[in-house]
Scaffold this motif. Structure first.
Motif, mmCIF file in Angstrom:
data_model
loop_
_atom_site.group_PDB
_atom_site.id
_atom_site.type_symbol
_atom_site.label_atom_id
_atom_site.label_comp_id
_atom_site.label_asym_id
_atom_site.label_seq_id
_atom_site.Cartn_x
_atom_site.Cartn_y
_atom_site.Cartn_z
ATOM 1 N N ARG A 125 38.028 46.237 35.622
ATOM 2 C CA ARG A 125 38.458 45.399 36.738
ATOM 3 C C ARG A 125 37.238 44.664 37.282
ATOM 4 N NH1 ARG A 125 41.369 48.600 41.031
ATOM 5 N NH2 ARG A 125 39.694 50.086 40.755
ATOM 6 N N PRO A 126 37.438 43.448 37.773
ATOM 7 C CA PRO A 126 36.275 42.701 38.256
ATOM 8 C C PRO A 126 35.635 43.350 39.475
ATOM 9 C CG PRO A 126 38.323 41.549 38.776
ATOM 10 C CD PRO A 126 38.699 42.710 37.912
ATOM 11 N N ALA A 127 34.318 43.339 39.541
ATOM 12 C CA ALA A 127 33.584 43.837 40.710
ATOM 13 C C ALA A 127 32.526 42.802 41.086
ATOM 14 C CB ALA A 127 32.931 45.177 40.386
ATOM 15 N N ASN A 128 32.145 42.786 42.339
ATOM 16 C CA ASN A 128 31.188 41.792 42.828
ATOM 17 C C ASN A 128 31.661 40.391 42.436
ATOM 18 O OD1 ASN A 128 29.196 43.543 44.074
ATOM 19 N ND2 ASN A 128 28.933 44.313 42.004
ATOM 20 N N VAL A 129 32.776 40.038 43.020
ATOM 21 C CA VAL A 129 33.489 38.858 42.579
ATOM 22 C C VAL A 129 34.008 38.097 43.799
ATOM 23 C CG1 VAL A 129 35.751 40.013 42.433
ATOM 24 C CG2 VAL A 129 35.183 38.229 40.790
ATOM 25 N N GLY A 130 34.307 36.808 43.611
ATOM 26 C CA GLY A 130 34.874 36.015 44.694
ATOM 27 C C GLY A 130 36.388 36.179 44.776
ATOM 28 N N PHE A 131 36.954 35.690 45.884
ATOM 29 C CA PHE A 131 38.390 35.852 46.131
ATOM 30 C C PHE A 131 39.057 34.524 46.465
ATOM 31 C CE2 PHE A 131 36.508 39.944 46.778
ATOM 32 C CZ PHE A 131 37.429 40.798 46.192
ATOM 33 N N THR A 132 40.323 34.440 46.081
ATOM 34 C CA THR A 132 41.095 33.224 46.326
ATOM 35 C C THR A 132 41.538 33.146 47.786
ATOM 36 O OG1 THR A 132 42.013 33.667 44.150
ATOM 37 C CG2 THR A 132 43.047 31.895 45.401
ATOM 38 N N VAL A 133 41.394 31.961 48.364
ATOM 39 C CA VAL A 133 41.921 31.698 49.711
ATOM 40 C C VAL A 133 42.720 30.399 49.618
ATOM 41 C CG1 VAL A 133 41.340 31.232 52.135
ATOM 42 C CG2 VAL A 133 39.849 32.714 50.766
ATOM 43 N N ALA A 134 43.878 30.368 50.268
ATOM 44 C CA ALA A 134 44.695 29.137 50.241
ATOM 45 C C ALA A 134 44.163 28.162 51.291
ATOM 46 C CB ALA A 134 46.163 29.495 50.507
ATOM 47 N N ALA B 113 31.664 28.991 50.826
ATOM 48 C CA ALA B 113 33.049 28.516 50.788
ATOM 49 C C ALA B 113 33.220 27.770 49.467
ATOM 50 C CB ALA B 113 33.325 27.591 51.959
ATOM 51 N N ALA B 114 33.846 28.429 48.491
ATOM 52 C CA ALA B 114 34.062 27.795 47.184
ATOM 53 C C ALA B 114 35.403 27.073 47.225
ATOM 54 C CB ALA B 114 34.064 28.861 46.100
ATOM 55 N N GLY B 115 35.605 26.183 46.274
ATOM 56 C CA GLY B 115 36.875 25.454 46.227
ATOM 57 C C GLY B 115 38.063 26.400 46.124
ATOM 58 N N TYR B 116 37.881 27.498 45.387
ATOM 59 C CA TYR B 116 39.000 28.426 45.178
ATOM 60 C C TYR B 116 39.110 29.454 46.301
ATOM 61 C CZ TYR B 116 35.493 31.851 43.737
ATOM 62 O OH TYR B 116 34.426 32.715 43.728
ATOM 63 N N GLY B 117 38.027 29.633 47.077
ATOM 64 C CA GLY B 117 38.064 30.681 48.099
ATOM 65 C C GLY B 117 36.691 31.014 48.643
ATOM 66 N N LEU B 118 36.364 32.301 48.623
ATOM 67 C CA LEU B 118 35.093 32.748 49.205
ATOM 68 C C LEU B 118 34.323 33.571 48.176
ATOM 69 C CD1 LEU B 118 35.895 34.169 52.764
ATOM 70 C CD2 LEU B 118 34.339 32.280 52.235
ATOM 71 N N GLU B 119 33.004 33.393 48.130
ATOM 72 C CA GLU B 119 32.169 34.210 47.249
ATOM 73 C C GLU B 119 30.817 34.428 47.916
ATOM 74 O OE1 GLU B 119 32.188 31.621 43.778
ATOM 75 O OE2 GLU B 119 30.230 30.809 44.304
ATOM 76 N N LEU C 205 42.856 36.787 51.915
ATOM 77 C CA LEU C 205 42.471 36.666 50.502
ATOM 78 C C LEU C 205 43.678 37.067 49.655
ATOM 79 C CD1 LEU C 205 39.031 38.541 50.709
ATOM 80 C CD2 LEU C 205 39.514 36.140 51.222
ATOM 81 N N THR C 206 43.963 36.274 48.637
ATOM 82 C CA THR C 206 45.201 36.545 47.892
ATOM 83 C C THR C 206 44.959 36.953 46.439
ATOM 84 O OG1 THR C 206 45.352 34.194 47.439
ATOM 85 C CG2 THR C 206 46.648 35.026 49.301
ATOM 86 N N GLY C 207 43.723 36.903 45.985
ATOM 87 C CA GLY C 207 43.486 37.318 44.591
ATOM 88 C C GLY C 207 41.997 37.426 44.327
ATOM 89 N N ALA C 208 41.627 38.279 43.357
ATOM 90 C CA ALA C 208 40.220 38.366 42.944
ATOM 91 C C ALA C 208 40.037 37.439 41.742
ATOM 92 C CB ALA C 208 39.878 39.800 42.556
ATOM 93 N N GLN C 209 38.861 36.859 41.621
ATOM 94 C CA GLN C 209 38.551 36.080 40.419
ATOM 95 C C GLN C 209 38.541 37.020 39.209
ATOM 96 O OE1 GLN C 209 37.499 32.361 40.383
ATOM 97 N NE2 GLN C 209 39.104 32.914 41.818
ATOM 98 N N GLY C 210 38.627 36.442 38.034
ATOM 99 C CA GLY C 210 38.737 37.272 36.822
ATOM 100 C C GLY C 210 37.403 37.853 36.377
ATOM 101 N N LEU C 211 37.470 38.705 35.341
ATOM 102 C CA LEU C 211 36.271 39.345 34.805
ATOM 103 C C LEU C 211 35.229 38.319 34.352
ATOM 104 C CD1 LEU C 211 37.848 42.253 32.755
ATOM 105 C CD2 LEU C 211 36.006 42.503 34.434
ATOM 106 N N GLU C 212 35.702 37.170 33.871
ATOM 107 C CA GLU C 212 34.752 36.189 33.334
ATOM 108 C C GLU C 212 33.848 35.617 34.430
ATOM 109 O OE1 GLU C 212 37.987 35.878 33.574
ATOM 110 O OE2 GLU C 212 38.284 34.083 34.782
#
Ligand code: FAD
Length: 404
Positions: A195-204, A236-242, A335-342
């Motif tokens: 599972r992804p760790a130390n990762v950014g999260f999606t915000v609408a 503040a990333a385009g997809y959310g927060l990191e 936050l609605t999702g974690a970024q993927g492993l990549e």
């Protein structure tokens, strides 16, 4: 065909854990060969260097060990046997002086990994460690030999002991793709899903916020989530927060999102100013200034922070000074999702400690394991590399004990 020469230990994986194991093994006079699938060694280590190469952390040891959560007690003896001070001394021995940053994190003065890695590889070569690149481990053959795909065709190797240091499954393009997991599971070793760790999260974010502020830093903020907190910077990333402050809470946030679909993070945009002080500042006469200029002047909020405040509380912010101050000190962001492993700096999951006797695979005696492929996780702050180095040393010492 199996290579004829006698090899004491095959180390598979040329990242920090594998190279550290190779160093300890060769230091004990054993013949060692490293097998790495990529054309060069330590690709993820070099990538870590691009962010400053945070080698370890200088905080109190008990606090340090606690960073590994549920795996703390498993890792404790290995971290005691190769401490943050040992790691710093080791880097210095390779000509890389270190310094402690304001947050207590330890970095090489060069702030990158390449000089350290170059000196390290030279030391291994001097000691006669065989460095086999473009050699992808594919498992064991029926005779029990290790098998590799190489540019010259398949190769089989029969060492007296093996150390697997194959890494986790984040940033697969750097070499560690977790393809070893089904192979070890097939031998009866329990492997927890990655599972992804130390990762950014999606915000609408609203379209307006995204267009205006994607890529903007949020400096010196405090985050809280279900009783846990972190301080530092985020982006503040385009997809959310990191960013570091988010990563520090990322395990709890990820677990909550997996369980409930979302997580409500609270952001204090002015953690160094008390609610009372902020209320007093916002109680001064505003005159004819717009709310944005007022927030900039009275509360020293940057445009992205004002934007975030509006994302959190809605465009119509409270007017009363105490309510406005409270809104600045507790801006809720969903936050609605974690970024993927990549996109994750590290991963949770991996080979279960239950599958091991110390660091030796119960299902394959003589095979030891080290590094991020083990089932532990930790925040950024140097904890990742420290545990990789410490488990590399521990796996080597266990192999040395077995062979002697
Ligand atoms: C962007 C980024 C920044 C980071 N910054 C930091 C930081 O500042 N501080 C910190 O502590 N940590 C940091 N990390 C994490 C740290 O780099 C990793 O935890 C560490 O590299 C893991 O070491 P490892 O030796 O266990 O695995 P890896 O470094 O992943 O090495 C495993 C090696 O095994 C090889 N391999 C895999 N499968 C096979 C196979 N079948 N055959 C042969 N070889 C194989 C891979 O190619 C790889 O080279 C960062 C990570 C990333 C991605």
């Amino acid at each position: 065909m199996t290579d004829p020469q006698v090899l004491d230990v095959a180390v598979i994986g040329g990242g920090p854990a594998g190279l550290m194991a190779a160093e300890a093994l060769s230091g004990a006079g054993l013949s060692v060969a490293v097998f790495e699938r990529m054309p060069t060694l330590g690709r993820k280590f070099l990538m870590a260097g691009r962010g400053g190469l945070n080698l370890t952390h200088s905080e109190d040891f008990e606090r340090f060990v606690g960073r590994y959560g549920g795996a703390s007690e498993r890792l404790r003896p290995m971290l005691q046997a190769f401490t943050p001070a040992d790691l710093t001394a080791w880097a210095q021995g390779l000509g890389q002086a270190t310094f402690v940053g304001t947050s207590g994190r330890v970095f090489p003065k060069a702030l990158k990994a390449s000089p350290l890695l170059r000196a390290w590889i030279a030391r291994l070569e001097e000691r006669g460690v065989g460095l086999n690149l473009r050699s992808t481990w594919t498992g064991w053959n029926t005779a029990g030999d290790l098998t590799f795909d190489t540019p010259d065709g398949p190769r089989a190797v029969r060492p007296r002991a093996t150390i697997l240091a194959l890494g986790g499954a984040s940033w697969a393009r750097l070499g560690s793709d977790g393809a070893w997991a089904p192979r070890l599971a097939a031998r009866g070793a329990a492997v927890a899903p990655f599972r992804p760790a130390n990762v950014g999260f999606t915000v609408a974010w609203t379209e307006m916020f995204r267009e205006r502020f994607a890529g903007s830093p949020l400096k010196n903020i405090a985050l809280s989530f279900e009783g846990a907190g972190s301080r530092g910077d985020a982006l503040a990333a385009g997809y959310g927060l990191e960013g570091g402050a988010v990563y520090a809470l990322s395990a709890a946030l990820r677990d909550a999102i997996e369980a409930r679909g979302s997580a409500r993070l609270e952001i204090d945009l002015r953690p160094d100013v008390s609610l009372g002080q902020l209320t007093a500042r916002l109680s001064r006469p505003r005159g004819g200034q717009s709310l944005s200029s007022w927030l900039r002047k009275a509360a020293h909020l940057s445009p992205v922070e004002i934007g975030l405040l509006r994302e959190a509380h809605g465009v119509a912010l409270p007017v009363a000074p105490d309510a406005l101050a409270a809104a600045i000190k507790a801006a809720p962001i969903v936050l609605t999702g974690a970024q993927g492993l990549e996109r994750a700096i590290s991963c949770a999951g991996g080979l279960s400690f239950e599958a091991l006797d110390g660091l030796e695979l119960k299902a394959a005696p003589g095979v030891f394991v080290a590094g991020e492929m083990l089932d532990w996780e930790a925040p950024t702050g140097g904890y990742l590399l420290q545990a990789c180095f410490a488990t590399g040393v521990a796996a080597a010492r266990a192999a040395i004990a077995k062979l002697s």
